[in-house]
Design a protein around this motif. Structure first.
Motif, PDB file in Angstrom:
ATOM      1  N   PHE A   9      15.405 -24.265 -13.091  1.00  0.00           N
ATOM      2  CA  PHE A   9      15.124 -25.081 -11.913  1.00  0.00           C
ATOM      3  C   PHE A   9      15.184 -24.236 -10.646  1.00  0.00           C
ATOM      4  O   PHE A   9      14.365 -24.424  -9.741  1.00  0.00           O
ATOM      5  CB  PHE A   9      16.099 -26.254 -11.807  1.00  0.00           C
ATOM      6  CG  PHE A   9      15.835 -27.104 -10.611  1.00  0.00           C
ATOM      7  CD1 PHE A   9      14.772 -27.983 -10.593  1.00  0.00           C
ATOM      8  CD2 PHE A   9      16.631 -27.005  -9.481  1.00  0.00           C
ATOM      9  CE1 PHE A   9      14.502 -28.752  -9.481  1.00  0.00           C
ATOM     10  CE2 PHE A   9      16.369 -27.770  -8.360  1.00  0.00           C
ATOM     11  CZ  PHE A   9      15.302 -28.646  -8.362  1.00  0.00           C
ATOM     12  N   LEU A  10      16.132 -23.325 -10.574  1.00  0.00           N
ATOM     13  CA  LEU A  10      16.235 -22.439  -9.409  1.00  0.00           C
ATOM     14  C   LEU A  10      14.972 -21.599  -9.261  1.00  0.00           C
ATOM     15  O   LEU A  10      14.418 -21.485  -8.160  1.00  0.00           O
ATOM     16  CB  LEU A  10      17.461 -21.540  -9.531  1.00  0.00           C
ATOM     17  CG  LEU A  10      17.640 -20.508  -8.422  1.00  0.00           C
ATOM     18  CD1 LEU A  10      17.970 -21.200  -7.109  1.00  0.00           C
ATOM     19  CD2 LEU A  10      18.717 -19.511  -8.794  1.00  0.00           C
ATOM     20  N   LEU A  11      14.483 -21.023 -10.347  1.00  0.00           N
ATOM     21  CA  LEU A  11      13.256 -20.226 -10.287  1.00  0.00           C
ATOM     22  C   LEU A  11      12.047 -21.082  -9.928  1.00  0.00           C
ATOM     23  O   LEU A  11      11.174 -20.649  -9.167  1.00  0.00           O
ATOM     24  CB  LEU A  11      13.036 -19.505 -11.617  1.00  0.00           C
ATOM     25  CG  LEU A  11      14.067 -18.435 -11.966  1.00  0.00           C
ATOM     26  CD1 LEU A  11      13.801 -17.875 -13.350  1.00  0.00           C
ATOM     27  CD2 LEU A  11      14.081 -17.328 -10.921  1.00  0.00           C
ATOM     28  N   ALA A  12      11.990 -22.304 -10.449  1.00  0.00           N
ATOM     29  CA  ALA A  12      10.895 -23.206 -10.098  1.00  0.00           C
ATOM     30  C   ALA A  12      10.948 -23.585  -8.619  1.00  0.00           C
ATOM     31  O   ALA A  12       9.916 -23.667  -7.955  1.00  0.00           O
ATOM     32  CB  ALA A  12      10.946 -24.459 -10.971  1.00  0.00           C
ATOM     33  N   LEU A  13      12.145 -23.781  -8.101  1.00  0.00           N
ATOM     34  CA  LEU A  13      12.289 -24.126  -6.684  1.00  0.00           C
ATOM     35  C   LEU A  13      11.911 -22.953  -5.787  1.00  0.00           C
ATOM     36  O   LEU A  13      11.260 -23.137  -4.757  1.00  0.00           O
ATOM     37  CB  LEU A  13      13.716 -24.586  -6.389  1.00  0.00           C
ATOM     38  CG  LEU A  13      13.965 -25.250  -5.043  1.00  0.00           C
ATOM     39  CD1 LEU A  13      13.055 -26.456  -4.864  1.00  0.00           C
ATOM     40  CD2 LEU A  13      15.418 -25.669  -4.930  1.00  0.00           C
ATOM     41  N   VAL A  14      12.259 -21.738  -6.189  1.00  0.00           N
ATOM     42  CA  VAL A  14      11.849 -20.550  -5.422  1.00  0.00           C
ATOM     43  C   VAL A  14      10.327 -20.435  -5.435  1.00  0.00           C
ATOM     44  O   VAL A  14       9.704 -20.160  -4.392  1.00  0.00           O
ATOM     45  CB  VAL A  14      12.513 -19.269  -5.981  1.00  0.00           C
ATOM     46  CG1 VAL A  14      11.902 -18.024  -5.371  1.00  0.00           C
ATOM     47  CG2 VAL A  14      14.009 -19.296  -5.732  1.00  0.00           C
ATOM     48  N   ALA A  15       9.691 -20.658  -6.586  1.00  0.00           N
ATOM     49  CA  ALA A  15       8.232 -20.591  -6.669  1.00  0.00           C
ATOM     50  C   ALA A  15       7.577 -21.684  -5.822  1.00  0.00           C
ATOM     51  O   ALA A  15       6.595 -21.429  -5.111  1.00  0.00           O
ATOM     52  CB  ALA A  15       7.789 -20.708  -8.124  1.00  0.00           C
ATOM     53  N   ALA A  16       8.115 -22.899  -5.872  1.00  0.00           N
ATOM     54  CA  ALA A  16       7.558 -23.992  -5.070  1.00  0.00           C
ATOM     55  C   ALA A  16       7.738 -23.725  -3.578  1.00  0.00           C
ATOM     56  O   ALA A  16       6.831 -23.988  -2.777  1.00  0.00           O
ATOM     57  CB  ALA A  16       8.225 -25.316  -5.457  1.00  0.00           C
TER      58      ALA A  16
END
Length: 106
Positions: A9-16
């Protein structure tokens, strides 16, 4: 210890956040005629949006890993995406002046 789901989720949030920063940088470059105005809004306006998103997802909803320090959170979820988003828009997308638009809408 962080679980694989919270790190994902952290990586997805950084990408978003990076995508959002790139889109907002492009918007400021198109909407503002001045060169300095887009830079000022990129440095001041986008972090406000990203801090709000970070607060919503990590604070209110409690998603993502515990990063132990507010400085790490701001670096990973605000500073890095703003830098990467502006870099993508400035280096890899043609300037707004070079994009040709049709004369009429059909």
């Amino acid at each position: 210890m962080a679980s694989a789901l919270s790190i994902g989720f952290l990586l997805a949030l950084v990408a978003a956040h990076t995508l959002l920063a790139a889109v907002l940088t492009r918007y400021f470059r198109i909407a503002l005629d001045t060169r300095g105005g887009a830079a000022v809004f990129t440095v001041t306006g986008i972090p406000v949006v990203l801090v709000g998103s970070t607060y919503l997802f990590s604070g209110l909803l409690g998603l993502g890993p515990e990063l132990a320090s507010p400085a790490i959170v701001l670096t990973l979820l605000v500073a890095v995406p703003v830098g990467l988003g502006a870099l993508v828009d400035v280096l890899y997308v043609p300037p707004p002046e070079q994009v040709e638009l049709p004369e009429t809408w059909e």
